[in-house]
Design a protein around this motif. Sequence first.
Motif, short mmCIF file in Angstrom:
data_model
loop_
_atom_site.label_atom_id
_atom_site.label_comp_id
_atom_site.label_asym_id
_atom_site.label_seq_id
_atom_site.Cartn_x
_atom_site.Cartn_y
_atom_site.Cartn_z
N PRO A 67 0.91 -1.21 -0.12
CA PRO A 67 -0.20 -0.05 -0.05
C PRO A 67 0.76 1.25 -0.19
CG PRO A 67 -0.77 -1.49 1.76
CD PRO A 67 0.64 -1.98 1.25
N THR A 68 0.24 2.38 -0.51
CA THR A 68 0.87 3.47 -0.73
C THR A 68 -0.14 4.63 -0.47
OG1 THR A 68 2.68 4.96 -1.68
CG2 THR A 68 1.20 3.67 -3.09
N ARG A 69 0.24 5.79 -0.92
CA ARG A 69 -0.76 6.96 -0.86
C ARG A 69 -1.86 6.90 -1.92
NH1 ARG A 69 3.74 9.54 -3.11
NH2 ARG A 69 3.20 11.10 -4.97
N ALA A 70 -2.89 7.53 -1.85
CA ALA A 70 -4.24 7.55 -2.42
C ALA A 70 -3.81 7.87 -3.84
CB ALA A 70 -5.52 8.11 -1.74
N GLY A 71 -4.44 7.35 -4.84
CA GLY A 71 -4.34 7.44 -6.20
C GLY A 71 -3.01 6.81 -6.91
#
Length: 361
Positions: A67-71
């Motif tokens: 997972p990473t930041r949104a978008g």
Amino acid sequence: MDATALPDGWNLVVGRTDLSTAQLVAAPVPELRDGEALLRVDRVGLTANNVTYAALGDSFRYWEFFPTRAGWGIVPLWGFAEVVASRVDGIEPGSRLYGYLPSGSHLLVRPGRVDERGFRDANPHRATLPTPYNAYTLTTSDLAYEADREDLQILYRPLFWTSFMLADWLVDNSFLGARTVVLSSASSKTAYGAAFLLQGQGCEVVGLTSRRNVDFTESLGCYDQVLAYEDATSLSPSQPALYADFAGDEALTATLRTHLGDALVHHVVVGVTNQQPGPAGTLDDTGPGMFFAPDQMRKRVAEWGREGLNRRFADAWRRFAPVVEGWVDVVHSHGPSALEKVWHEVQSGQTAPRTGHVVVL
């Protein structure tokens, strides 16, 4: 961010709605807690298969592994990593592992089911994700590992698992009544791996590819016939055919359906080299469905056991690896900036079929 300004930890992130957008971003090296181990990503491959992971990132949950930041998303890569720190019995610093890695510098894992073969990442966010992607294998006990063929393993092993399970599924199901198997994107590594394994299995194997790749694909010697896409209508509609779709090209599919008519007994989507998600569905009907290798793997583990499956795969790999050495030109590059550059090249479809990119990080 300029790679020269990156700290010890970093990730390459890509736009989830625009895969041509990529950025190198700083990512702090994780702090270690009891029950965890820290891996340093060492050597990875980047192929059209990784672009498929990104194209199907939402529908097949590939974005959820790292997972990473949104978008944005971290594209999963296959390769080797080194254990740099561990608070887990049986996982020693300096150990070398093969597995599913982020496009980045490090991976924090919570090893579960640790044994002499390796472990599975038991991080909670991976608990409901397909288990084959959570396995990390120690090179010291890997039946298919050969130190002098690490690059081939990086480039081909994940693809060859799909090739191996697809060929096994086809034979296991008697080709669903087909006498011809037609593979699109026939110059791709996964397609010609399957074609190699289907030789001598009692079904004609036909490869479809772009006209510029016909000569290369014919030179492999693993197809009974190779046709340019424009010549697909020269396929005989007089015997039942199964279409293994590695391209996800709707226009090509429509052409084959119209031309073959009732002779097309099944259409299964294996990849999406045109980067458009394929159809949902099952493999039980005669319409299109996604082939998902872990499904056939689970069936064979139940029938053969994990060791039995691994032995059969290792035997197939050791037959394939010496042959495929003559089919690929390995291109090495180094560092995070090189990873970003190779991503753009592969994602845009500019990589020649003989080229295999290995990035040393």
